[in-house]
Design a protein around this motif. Structure first.
Motif, PDB file in Angstrom:
ATOM      1  N   ALA A  39      38.336  58.999  36.804  1.00 36.62           N
ATOM      2  CA  ALA A  39      39.103  58.663  38.340  1.00 36.62           C
ATOM      3  C   ALA A  39      38.782  57.110  38.318  1.00 36.62           C
ATOM      4  CB  ALA A  39      38.109  59.151  39.238  1.00 36.62           C
ATOM      5  N   GLY A  40      40.167  56.621  38.783  1.00 35.71           N
ATOM      6  CA  GLY A  40      40.191  55.172  39.080  1.00 35.71           C
ATOM      7  C   GLY A  40      41.304  54.604  38.027  1.00 35.71           C
ATOM      8  N   SER A  41      41.340  55.266  36.978  1.00 42.77           N
ATOM      9  CA  SER A  41      42.072  54.856  35.929  1.00 42.77           C
ATOM     10  C   SER A  41      43.583  55.165  36.143  1.00 42.77           C
ATOM     11  CB  SER A  41      42.001  55.366  34.579  1.00 42.77           C
ATOM     12  OG  SER A  41      40.596  55.251  34.030  1.00 42.77           O
ATOM     13  N   ARG A  42      44.473  54.244  35.668  1.00 48.63           N
ATOM     14  CA  ARG A  42      45.882  54.675  35.759  1.00 48.63           C
ATOM     15  C   ARG A  42      46.268  55.397  34.317  1.00 48.63           C
ATOM     16  NH1 ARG A  42      48.726  49.486  34.500  1.00 48.63           N
ATOM     17  NH2 ARG A  42      46.853  49.167  33.242  1.00 48.63           N
ATOM     18  N   LEU A  43      47.181  56.374  34.606  1.00 47.05           N
ATOM     19  CA  LEU A  43      47.827  57.377  33.450  1.00 47.05           C
ATOM     20  C   LEU A  43      47.766  56.606  32.109  1.00 47.05           C
ATOM     21  CD1 LEU A  43      49.927  60.067  35.151  1.00 47.05           C
ATOM     22  CD2 LEU A  43      47.535  60.213  34.392  1.00 47.05           C
ATOM     23  N   VAL A  44      48.486  55.511  32.298  1.00 50.63           N
ATOM     24  CA  VAL A  44      49.002  54.585  30.972  1.00 50.63           C
ATOM     25  C   VAL A  44      47.757  54.054  30.187  1.00 50.63           C
ATOM     26  CG1 VAL A  44      49.038  52.452  32.121  1.00 50.63           C
ATOM     27  CG2 VAL A  44      50.607  52.941  30.154  1.00 50.63           C
ATOM     28  N   GLU A  45      46.738  53.985  30.929  1.00 52.14           N
ATOM     29  CA  GLU A  45      45.195  53.534  30.298  1.00 52.14           C
ATOM     30  C   GLU A  45      44.861  54.801  29.686  1.00 52.14           C
ATOM     31  OE1 GLU A  45      42.651  50.819  32.618  1.00 52.14           O
ATOM     32  OE2 GLU A  45      43.708  52.043  34.459  1.00 52.14           O
ATOM     33  N   ARG A  46      44.856  56.015  29.957  1.00 53.38           N
ATOM     34  CA  ARG A  46      44.500  57.202  29.259  1.00 53.38           C
ATOM     35  C   ARG A  46      45.517  57.970  28.105  1.00 53.38           C
ATOM     36  NH1 ARG A  46      39.226  58.034  29.945  1.00 53.38           N
ATOM     37  NH2 ARG A  46      39.589  60.340  29.214  1.00 53.38           N
ATOM     38  N   PHE A  47      46.793  57.559  28.820  1.00 56.39           N
ATOM     39  CA  PHE A  47      47.910  57.971  27.865  1.00 56.39           C
ATOM     40  C   PHE A  47      49.088  57.012  27.445  1.00 56.39           C
ATOM     41  CE2 PHE A  47      46.125  61.638  30.424  1.00 56.39           C
ATOM     42  CZ  PHE A  47      45.883  62.535  29.178  1.00 56.39           C
ATOM     43  N   PRO A  48      48.983  56.013  26.706  1.00 52.07           N
ATOM     44  CA  PRO A  48      49.591  54.802  26.340  1.00 52.07           C
ATOM     45  C   PRO A  48      51.306  55.427  26.425  1.00 52.07           C
ATOM     46  CG  PRO A  48      47.880  54.721  25.070  1.00 52.07           C
ATOM     47  CD  PRO A  48      47.722  56.076  25.571  1.00 52.07           C
ATOM     48  N   SER A  49      51.502  56.342  25.958  1.00 52.12           N
ATOM     49  CA  SER A  49      52.924  56.986  25.877  1.00 52.12           C
ATOM     50  C   SER A  49      53.528  57.601  27.043  1.00 52.12           C
ATOM     51  CB  SER A  49      52.980  58.079  24.364  1.00 52.12           C
ATOM     52  OG  SER A  49      52.206  59.029  24.738  1.00 52.12           O
ATOM     53  N   VAL A  50      52.646  57.787  28.062  1.00 50.29           N
ATOM     54  CA  VAL A  50      53.289  58.406  29.269  1.00 50.29           C
ATOM     55  C   VAL A  50      54.517  57.640  29.693  1.00 50.29           C
ATOM     56  CG1 VAL A  50      52.150  56.692  31.001  1.00 50.29           C
ATOM     57  CG2 VAL A  50      52.380  59.305  31.475  1.00 50.29           C
ATOM     58  N   PRO A  51      55.375  58.686  30.246  1.00 47.77           N
ATOM     59  CA  PRO A  51      56.658  58.128  30.822  1.00 47.77           C
ATOM     60  C   PRO A  51      56.498  57.261  31.721  1.00 47.77           C
ATOM     61  CG  PRO A  51      56.761  60.585  30.795  1.00 47.77           C
ATOM     62  CD  PRO A  51      55.529  60.329  30.202  1.00 47.77           C
ATOM     63  N   ALA A  52      57.473  56.283  31.585  1.00 47.11           N
ATOM     64  CA  ALA A  52      57.214  54.937  32.667  1.00 47.11           C
ATOM     65  C   ALA A  52      57.118  55.391  34.174  1.00 47.11           C
ATOM     66  CB  ALA A  52      58.477  53.894  32.387  1.00 47.11           C
ATOM     67  N   LYS A  53      57.763  56.148  34.444  1.00 43.70           N
ATOM     68  CA  LYS A  53      57.741  56.806  35.930  1.00 43.70           C
ATOM     69  C   LYS A  53      56.505  56.934  36.461  1.00 43.70           C
ATOM     70  CE  LYS A  53      59.195  61.475  35.016  1.00 43.70           C
ATOM     71  NZ  LYS A  53      60.150  62.435  35.497  1.00 43.70           N
ATOM     72  N   LEU A  54      55.353  57.488  35.428  1.00 43.13           N
ATOM     73  CA  LEU A  54      54.156  58.038  35.815  1.00 43.13           C
ATOM     74  C   LEU A  54      53.050  56.887  35.193  1.00 43.13           C
ATOM     75  CD1 LEU A  54      54.382  61.704  34.456  1.00 43.13           C
ATOM     76  CD2 LEU A  54      54.582  60.798  36.932  1.00 43.13           C
ATOM     77  N   ALA A  55      53.465  55.820  34.810  1.00 41.26           N
ATOM     78  CA  ALA A  55      52.436  54.978  34.205  1.00 41.26           C
ATOM     79  C   ALA A  55      51.510  54.341  34.990  1.00 41.26           C
ATOM     80  CB  ALA A  55      53.321  53.775  33.389  1.00 41.26           C
ATOM     81  N   GLU A  56      51.795  54.162  36.277  1.00 39.78           N
ATOM     82  CA  GLU A  56      51.085  53.550  37.335  1.00 39.78           C
ATOM     83  C   GLU A  56      50.264  54.332  38.148  1.00 39.78           C
ATOM     84  OE1 GLU A  56      50.174  49.968  36.883  1.00 39.78           O
ATOM     85  OE2 GLU A  56      51.646  50.323  35.068  1.00 39.78           O
ATOM     86  N   MET A  57      50.496  55.801  38.011  1.00 38.91           N
ATOM     87  CA  MET A  57      49.781  56.646  38.782  1.00 38.91           C
ATOM     88  C   MET A  57      48.307  56.428  38.527  1.00 38.91           C
ATOM     89  SD  MET A  57      50.301  61.008  39.100  1.00 38.91           S
ATOM     90  CE  MET A  57      51.968  60.487  40.066  1.00 38.91           C
ATOM     91  N   VAL A  58      47.402  56.507  39.701  1.00 33.49           N
ATOM     92  CA  VAL A  58      45.948  56.446  39.444  1.00 33.49           C
ATOM     93  C   VAL A  58      45.362  57.721  39.563  1.00 33.49           C
ATOM     94  CG1 VAL A  58      43.915  55.508  40.617  1.00 33.49           C
ATOM     95  CG2 VAL A  58      46.002  54.225  40.529  1.00 33.49           C
ATOM     96  N   ILE A  59      44.397  57.999  38.719  1.00 28.50           N
ATOM     97  CA  ILE A  59      43.704  59.182  38.705  1.00 28.50           C
ATOM     98  C   ILE A  59      42.645  59.234  39.614  1.00 28.50           C
ATOM     99  CG2 ILE A  59      42.450  60.843  37.407  1.00 28.50           C
ATOM    100  CD1 ILE A  59      43.505  59.390  34.697  1.00 28.50           C
ATOM    101  N   GLU A  60      42.882  60.153  40.611  1.00 32.14           N
ATOM    102  CA  GLU A  60      41.832  60.326  41.819  1.00 32.14           C
ATOM    103  C   GLU A  60      40.686  61.227  41.558  1.00 32.14           C
ATOM    104  OE1 GLU A  60      43.783  61.082  45.547  1.00 32.14           O
ATOM    105  OE2 GLU A  60      45.807  60.324  44.796  1.00 32.14           O
ATOM    106  N   LYS A  61      39.600  60.779  42.288  1.00 29.55           N
ATOM    107  CA  LYS A  61      38.348  61.627  42.149  1.00 29.55           C
ATOM    108  C   LYS A  61      38.841  63.263  42.596  1.00 29.55           C
ATOM    109  CE  LYS A  61      33.486  61.882  42.524  1.00 29.55           C
ATOM    110  NZ  LYS A  61      33.175  62.204  41.239  1.00 29.55           N
ATOM    111  N   TRP A  62      38.519  64.146  41.895  1.00 28.20           N
ATOM    112  CA  TRP A  62      38.949  65.450  42.282  1.00 28.20           C
ATOM    113  C   TRP A  62      38.212  65.949  43.529  1.00 28.20           C
ATOM    114  CZ3 TRP A  62      41.402  69.165  43.630  1.00 28.20           C
ATOM    115  CH2 TRP A  62      41.078  70.722  43.587  1.00 28.20           C
ATOM    116  N   ASP A  63      38.739  66.204  44.679  1.00 27.81           N
ATOM    117  CA  ASP A  63      38.307  66.790  45.823  1.00 27.81           C
ATOM    118  C   ASP A  63      39.376  67.378  46.738  1.00 27.81           C
ATOM    119  OD1 ASP A  63      37.136  67.132  48.671  1.00 27.81           O
ATOM    120  OD2 ASP A  63      36.559  64.992  48.651  1.00 27.81           O
ATOM    121  N   PRO A  64      39.156  68.734  46.974  1.00 29.46           N
ATOM    122  CA  PRO A  64      40.183  69.299  47.418  1.00 29.46           C
ATOM    123  C   PRO A  64      40.413  69.111  48.771  1.00 29.46           C
ATOM    124  CG  PRO A  64      38.458  70.913  47.046  1.00 29.46           C
ATOM    125  CD  PRO A  64      38.125  69.492  46.401  1.00 29.46           C
TER     126      PRO A  64
END
Length: 325
Positions: A39-64
């Motif tokens: 949580a708090g990381s951008r997708l591109v930090e976890r998956f360097p090959s992620v499509p550009a349109k998703l690269a800056e999405m921030v992973i949120e802490k799971w809470d329904p």
């Protein structure tokens, strides 16, 4: 059609594979990513090959309680980690649980998509099969439905790649030094997938699965499962193959082969390969099933189930070829 999708547990192997498939899906739009340690990381930090349109999405802490507006939620969490939280997800959000908390639980549909697609269509709560059941049950289903084998005293010898153990927190005991040149049986007599396999054998056959033996092994490869299954039955090899071809006629993802399947045939795909060898004089049928444990064994079948519950073509986003070599 624009279907808003979320993925919980996105930084794990199963969640990451779900992200890869959703990112290329013609009708799905990933709008929510959640995790715990990531949580708090951008997708591109976890998956360097992620499509550009998703690269800056921030992973949120799971809470329904903080879910955005979603149509479908994929949940890829360890067994025991999702039941309480998913009970608080709004009823209008369709859920595919890739983890093990809801298999054969009241109110949830067991998502063995190649065998019971019509029972999944339009449902809102689907429990994805485990990776070993995905390989095993697709191979057994035609034989059990056609009464070519006895449902009891089935012996399953299964091998899986190391990714089946999960990504964990980066401190996995399945690193290169521990896994290379090593073959390890585990979960003897008590593997979490055994009850699920037994329950489905009984559902398919109408008989008892008493005497089922299931022994999984970790092998030093990244992805793939081969299940070799020993059964009692007087059928010939051709009768088994014919039964499977009839059973899966018109199904997009099951391939019935004359020769034993290879795990590499399924790598990176939602395909399931099955084959048989039988000796009626010895009352012996050997069934073989191969899947990619992260594809058909997890995220691939999850997307297939999501297609079914959303009224989409079943193969949407899943019709790419396997990776070779």
């Amino acid at each position: 059609m624009n279907i808003r999708v979320g993925i919980v547990g996105i930084s794990g192997f199963g969640g990451g594979e779900a992200m890869r498939l959703v990112a290329c899906h013609p009708s799905f739009e990933l709008v929510y990513a959640a995790g715990e340690g990531s949580a708090g990381s951008r997708l591109v930090e976890r998956f360097p090959s992620v499509p550009a349109k998703l690269a800056e999405m921030v992973i949120e802490k799971w809470d329904p309680a903080t879910l955005p507006k979603l149509d479908v939620l994929f949940v890829s969490l360890p067994t025991g980690a999702s039941a309480e939280a998913l009970a608080r997800v709004p009823k209008d959000v369709k859920i595919v649980d890739i983890g093990g908390d809801h298999r054969y639980v009241d109110g949830w549909t067991y998502g063995l998509a190649d065998v019971w697609p019509s029972q999944i269509e339009g449902r809102t709560r689907v429990a994805n099969p485990g990776c070993f059941p995905a390989a095993t049950l697709n191979a057994l289903a035609p034989l059990l439905a056609s009464k070519l084998i006895e449902p009891g005293n089935i012996v399953i010898d299964a091998k899986t790649g190391i990714s089946g153990a999960g990504r964990g927190n980066g401190e996995s005991k399945f690193g290169y030094a521990e896994s290379n040149e090593n073959l390890v049986p585990y979960g003897l007599l008590k593997h979490v997938h055994a009850p699920e396999i037994a329950r489905t054998i009984e559902r398919l056959s109408g008989g008892s699965a008493e005497g089922l033996v299931f022994t999984p092994h970790l092998v030093p490869m990244t992805r793939g499962i081969l299940a070799t299954i020993y059964c009692r039955g007087r059928a010939t090899t051709e009768q088994c193959l014919d039964a499977a071809r009839r059973f899966y006629e018109g199904r997009a993802f099951v391939r019935v082969t004359d020769k034993p399947p290879h795990t590499k045939w399924a790598t990176g795909s939602n395909l399931s390969f099955i084959s048989y060898a039988a000796d009626p004089e010895r009352n012996l049928v050997i069934a073989m099933g191969v899947v990619d444990n992260l594809g058909k064994g997890a995220a691939g079948q999850a997307v297939q189930n999501a297609n079914l519950i959303c009224g989409l073509p079943e193969a949407s986003g899943l019709d790419g070829a396997a990776i070779w070599p």
